[in-house]
Motif scaffolding. Structure first.
Motif, PDB file in Angstrom:
ATOM      1  N   LYS A   1       0.820  -1.175   0.153  1.00  0.00           N
ATOM      2  CA  LYS A   1      -0.354  -0.086   0.024  1.00  0.00           C
ATOM      3  C   LYS A   1       0.752   1.425  -0.193  1.00  0.00           C
ATOM      4  O   LYS A   1       0.202   2.395  -0.402  1.00  0.00           O
ATOM      5  CB  LYS A   1      -0.734   0.094   1.179  1.00  0.00           C
ATOM      6  N   ASN A   2       1.828   1.306   0.310  1.00  0.00           N
ATOM      7  CA  ASN A   2       2.731   2.392   0.206  1.00  0.00           C
ATOM      8  C   ASN A   2       3.511   2.747  -0.834  1.00  0.00           C
ATOM      9  O   ASN A   2       4.242   1.531  -1.150  1.00  0.00           O
ATOM     10  CB  ASN A   2       4.401   2.000   1.736  1.00  0.00           C
ATOM     11  N   LYS A   3       3.009   3.714  -1.726  1.00  0.00           N
ATOM     12  CA  LYS A   3       3.058   4.041  -3.165  1.00  0.00           C
ATOM     13  C   LYS A   3       4.652   4.064  -2.981  1.00  0.00           C
ATOM     14  O   LYS A   3       5.077   4.056  -4.265  1.00  0.00           O
ATOM     15  CB  LYS A   3       2.205   4.753  -3.653  1.00  0.00           C
TER      16      LYS A   3
END
Length: 288
Positions: A46-48
């Motif tokens: 989820k951490n782009k």
């Protein structure tokens, strides 16, 4: 003149051969310590920002040309990885080759190589997130492409030697072709003509080089010796790097493959993005 050309070819080819074999072997040994499972986990996270970083790392440790990148891209799309992260890998993989970048550092200098690595990495991230923000994810076709299988393997010395030989079969011929072209330029083309025609004042050569590079399909491995000779004869660094990035980042064979997995509008954006990346990077080198 022919003797000078032959001597130049043998000198360039010998230097590049030694560098290629040694560097390829060392990198293949080191790849056994790369946790590919964790890399894939972060790619889909989820951490782009972290995912973008690992997309660049994955691009760096997978030495693919522009065409052989496509099956990996299809596999990433099948795994439902974020579109932006897949695009970052697509743009960065052909231009961030660990073996060729190391050779570039030895041949062209580490300042040039570091600037090249930073600019191509940064623009790959910008382009990837921009295409996702503009909604181009809907332009991906539902396809299944064969020809890529994931392997979980541990390298040892024997396996590293085998990988080095395999890499030589696919990449080394282009390195020798580049050495031959560079030797001909060194021996046959007048230094004064290159310096006056393609010198530092001719900024307009940068966008032209970026456009010309795409249909040429000069692999990055071929461009290293050619660039060394052109720069040595007085050609400005800006157009040389623009040509290098555009020819490595896109090619006609790759565009044909991309047409099978992307709709027309995304293929067009891909070409424009490679041209923009190579042109702006060329101007950065021109200014620096």
């Amino acid at each position: 003149m022919w003797m000078e050309t032959l001597k130049s070819f043998l000198s360039i080819a010998l230097e590049l051969t030694v560098l290629f074999v040694v560097i390829s072997f060392v990198i293949n040994l080191l790849q056994s310590y790369i946790p590919y499972e964790k890399v894939e986990k972060y790619l889909g996270g989820k951490n782009k920002g972290l995912a973008a970083l690992f997309a660049l790392i994955f691009a760096f440790v997978t030495p693919f040309c522009s065409c052989s990148t496509i099956p990996v891209v299809v596999n990433m799309l099948k795994k439902k990885m974020p579109f932006s992260i897949v695009m970052i890998f697509l743009f960065s993989s052909p231009v961030l080759d660990p073996t060729i970048i190391t050779i570039m550092g030895v041949v062209l200098g580490w300042k040039v190589t570091i600037l090249y690595t930073i600019t191509t990495a940064v623009f790959s991230v910008i382009i990837g997130f921009t295409l996702a923000a503009l909604g181009f994810e809907k332009s991906v076709k539902n396809v299944v492409m064969k020809g890529y299988e994931e392997e979980n393997k541990k390298f040892n010395v024997k396996a590293a030697l085998r990988e080095t030989l395999d890499l030589m079969k696919s990449v080394y011929p282009y390195l020798i072709i580049g050495a031959a072209i560079g030797a001909v330029i060194h021996g046959m083309v007048p230094t004064n003509w290159i310096a006056s025609t393609f010198g530092s004042d001719n900024w307009w050569l940068i966008p032209i080089a970026a456009i010309v590079g795409i249909p040429l399909y000069i692999r990055l491995s071929s461009m290293i010796p050619i660039s060394q000779v052109l720069i040595g004869k007085g050609m400005a660094l800006g157009p040389v790097m623009a040509l290098m990035i555009s020819s490595a980042g896109a090619s006609l064979p790759e565009l044909i493959l991309l047409k099978s997995i992307f709709k027309k509008e995304l293929v067009i954006m891909f070409v424009l993005s490679v041209m923009a990346m190579s042109t702006i990077s060329g101007f950065i080198f021109y200014l620096v």
